[in-house]
Design a protein around this motif. Structure first.
Motif, PDB file in Angstrom:
ATOM      1  N   TYR A  21     -43.887 -15.315  53.581  1.00  0.00           N
ATOM      2  CA  TYR A  21     -44.086 -14.948  52.175  1.00  0.00           C
ATOM      3  C   TYR A  21     -43.443 -16.051  51.342  1.00  0.00           C
ATOM      4  N   THR A  22     -44.254 -16.993  50.862  1.00  0.00           N
ATOM      5  CA  THR A  22     -43.709 -18.200  50.240  1.00  0.00           C
ATOM      6  C   THR A  22     -44.435 -18.586  48.942  1.00  0.00           C
ATOM      7  N   PRO A  23     -44.441 -17.667  47.956  1.00  0.00           N
ATOM      8  CA  PRO A  23     -45.136 -18.000  46.710  1.00  0.00           C
ATOM      9  C   PRO A  23     -44.464 -19.128  45.922  1.00  0.00           C
ATOM     10  N   TYR A  24     -43.220 -19.475  46.232  1.00  0.00           N
ATOM     11  CA  TYR A  24     -42.485 -20.482  45.451  1.00  0.00           C
ATOM     12  C   TYR A  24     -42.477 -21.845  46.118  1.00  0.00           C
ATOM     13  N   SER A  25     -42.168 -21.899  47.401  1.00  0.00           N
ATOM     14  CA  SER A  25     -42.114 -23.211  48.073  1.00  0.00           C
ATOM     15  C   SER A  25     -43.431 -23.574  48.747  1.00  0.00           C
ATOM     16  N   HIS A  26     -44.226 -22.573  49.081  1.00  0.00           N
ATOM     17  CA  HIS A  26     -45.441 -22.808  49.879  1.00  0.00           C
ATOM     18  C   HIS A  26     -45.118 -23.535  51.180  1.00  0.00           C
ATOM     19  N   PHE A  27     -43.897 -23.343  51.659  1.00  0.00           N
ATOM     20  CA  PHE A  27     -43.469 -23.953  52.925  1.00  0.00           C
ATOM     21  C   PHE A  27     -43.267 -22.815  53.928  1.00  0.00           C
ATOM     22  N   ASN A  28     -44.118 -22.785  54.925  1.00  0.00           N
ATOM     23  CA  ASN A  28     -44.152 -21.625  55.828  1.00  0.00           C
ATOM     24  C   ASN A  28     -43.453 -21.931  57.154  1.00  0.00           C
ATOM     25  N   VAL A  29     -42.531 -21.065  57.506  1.00  0.00           N
ATOM     26  CA  VAL A  29     -41.762 -21.263  58.746  1.00  0.00           C
ATOM     27  C   VAL A  29     -41.933 -20.047  59.639  1.00  0.00           C
ATOM     28  N   GLY A  30     -42.083 -20.311  60.928  1.00  0.00           N
ATOM     29  CA  GLY A  30     -42.158 -19.226  61.915  1.00  0.00           C
ATOM     30  C   GLY A  30     -41.126 -19.464  63.010  1.00  0.00           C
ATOM     31  N   ALA A  31     -40.552 -18.380  63.512  1.00  0.00           N
ATOM     32  CA  ALA A  31     -39.564 -18.492  64.588  1.00  0.00           C
ATOM     33  C   ALA A  31     -39.841 -17.430  65.641  1.00  0.00           C
ATOM     34  N   ALA A  32     -39.558 -17.771  66.880  1.00  0.00           N
ATOM     35  CA  ALA A  32     -39.668 -16.798  67.976  1.00  0.00           C
ATOM     36  C   ALA A  32     -38.396 -16.904  68.805  1.00  0.00           C
ATOM     37  N   LEU A  33     -37.676 -15.795  68.857  1.00  0.00           N
ATOM     38  CA  LEU A  33     -36.350 -15.744  69.480  1.00  0.00           C
ATOM     39  C   LEU A  33     -36.449 -14.979  70.802  1.00  0.00           C
ATOM     40  N   LEU A  34     -36.122 -15.659  71.885  1.00  0.00           N
ATOM     41  CA  LEU A  34     -36.179 -15.033  73.215  1.00  0.00           C
ATOM     42  C   LEU A  34     -34.811 -14.443  73.563  1.00  0.00           C
ATOM     43  N   ALA A  35     -34.795 -13.137  73.777  1.00  0.00           N
ATOM     44  CA  ALA A  35     -33.544 -12.474  74.150  1.00  0.00           C
ATOM     45  C   ALA A  35     -33.355 -12.555  75.669  1.00  0.00           C
ATOM     46  N   LYS A  36     -32.107 -12.373  76.107  1.00  0.00           N
ATOM     47  CA  LYS A  36     -31.826 -12.432  77.556  1.00  0.00           C
ATOM     48  C   LYS A  36     -32.536 -11.319  78.307  1.00  0.00           C
ATOM     49  N   ASN A  37     -32.883 -10.226  77.596  1.00  0.00           N
ATOM     50  CA  ASN A  37     -33.600  -9.124  78.252  1.00  0.00           C
ATOM     51  C   ASN A  37     -35.103  -9.394  78.384  1.00  0.00           C
ATOM     52  N   GLY A  38     -35.539 -10.581  77.936  1.00  0.00           N
ATOM     53  CA  GLY A  38     -36.949 -10.961  78.078  1.00  0.00           C
ATOM     54  C   GLY A  38     -37.802 -10.650  76.861  1.00  0.00           C
ATOM     55  N   GLU A  39     -37.271  -9.858  75.928  1.00  0.00           N
ATOM     56  CA  GLU A  39     -38.032  -9.529  74.708  1.00  0.00           C
ATOM     57  C   GLU A  39     -38.046 -10.728  73.755  1.00  0.00           C
ATOM     58  N   VAL A  40     -39.142 -10.857  72.997  1.00  0.00           N
ATOM     59  CA  VAL A  40     -39.221 -11.902  71.976  1.00  0.00           C
ATOM     60  C   VAL A  40     -39.219 -11.243  70.601  1.00  0.00           C
ATOM     61  N   TYR A  41     -38.333 -11.715  69.725  1.00  0.00           N
ATOM     62  CA  TYR A  41     -38.252 -11.226  68.337  1.00  0.00           C
ATOM     63  C   TYR A  41     -38.738 -12.354  67.433  1.00  0.00           C
ATOM     64  N   THR A  42     -39.767 -12.062  66.648  1.00  0.00           N
ATOM     65  CA  THR A  42     -40.340 -13.106  65.806  1.00  0.00           C
ATOM     66  C   THR A  42     -39.838 -12.950  64.369  1.00  0.00           C
ATOM     67  N   GLY A  43     -39.947 -14.036  63.605  1.00  0.00           N
ATOM     68  CA  GLY A  43     -39.539 -13.968  62.198  1.00  0.00           C
ATOM     69  C   GLY A  43     -40.267 -15.009  61.368  1.00  0.00           C
ATOM     70  N   CYS A  44     -40.447 -14.692  60.085  1.00  0.00           N
ATOM     71  CA  CYS A  44     -41.013 -15.670  59.143  1.00  0.00           C
ATOM     72  C   CYS A  44     -40.054 -15.757  57.957  1.00  0.00           C
ATOM     73  N   ASN A  45     -40.232 -16.783  57.124  1.00  0.00           N
ATOM     74  CA  ASN A  45     -39.397 -16.844  55.922  1.00  0.00           C
ATOM     75  C   ASN A  45     -39.970 -15.923  54.847  1.00  0.00           C
ATOM     76  N   ILE A  46     -39.062 -15.324  54.094  1.00  0.00           N
ATOM     77  CA  ILE A  46     -39.429 -14.347  53.057  1.00  0.00           C
ATOM     78  C   ILE A  46     -38.701 -14.753  51.777  1.00  0.00           C
TER      79      ILE A  46
END
Ligand code: THU
Length: 140
Positions: A21-46
């Motif tokens: 969600y980047t109406p001001y910078s128009h710079f889009n970032v995505g992240a994917a975080l791998l936990a030790k339990n094998g699950e992946v938690y994703t995130g974007c900039n807001i």
């Protein structure tokens, strides 16, 4: 981490970038975080009209995981670039996000900064944040 694991984590970060969600910078970032339990938690900039409440993609991913009781992590993949960019450049994590990594991650934590699934750089946390201040400094 083997090459396939790295590529699939980068893929998850690339997909997540579309939700930024980047109406001001128009710079889009995505992240994917791998936990030790094998699950992946994703995130974007807001972003926020008041600017400072803006949350980076990396922190979104960490806070999603921690808020679900997961606090041990293996690696994070990060991708970013301007809206509509044909090719991405490397998007290194900001200092605040490095500090959040420092709170939850040990020296073996892997930070993958990627332009694509085929072009990426791999670092350990101490390489990108040497002499870090962390829980050990307050809790021993
Ligand atoms: N941003 C991230 O999401 N992660 C970083 O590590 C660097 C910066 C975001 C914040 C803001 O929405 C936009 O990129 C421009 O700074």
């Amino acid at each position: 981490m083997n090459e396939n694991e790295i590529k699939s984590l980068i893929r998850r970060a690339l997909d997540m970038r579309l939700f930024s969600y980047t109406p001001y910078s128009h710079f889009n970032v995505g992240a994917a975080l791998l936990a030790k339990n094998g699950e992946v938690y994703t995130g974007c900039n807001i972003e926020n009209a008041s600017y400072t409440p803006t949350n980076c993609a990396e922190r979104t991913a960490f806070f999603k995981a921690v808020s679900e009781g997961v606090k041990e992590f293996k690696a994070i993949a990060i991708v970013g670039g301007e809206d509509g960019a044909k090719e991405l450049d490397y998007c290194p994590p900001c200092g605040v996000c490095r500090q959040v990594m420092s709170e939850f991650c040990n020296d073996e934590f892997i930070v993958i900064i990627a332009k694509s699934e085929d072009e990426y750089k791999v670092y350990t946390l101490p390489e990108i944040l040497p002499e870090r201040f962390g829980p050990k400094d307050l809790l021993g």
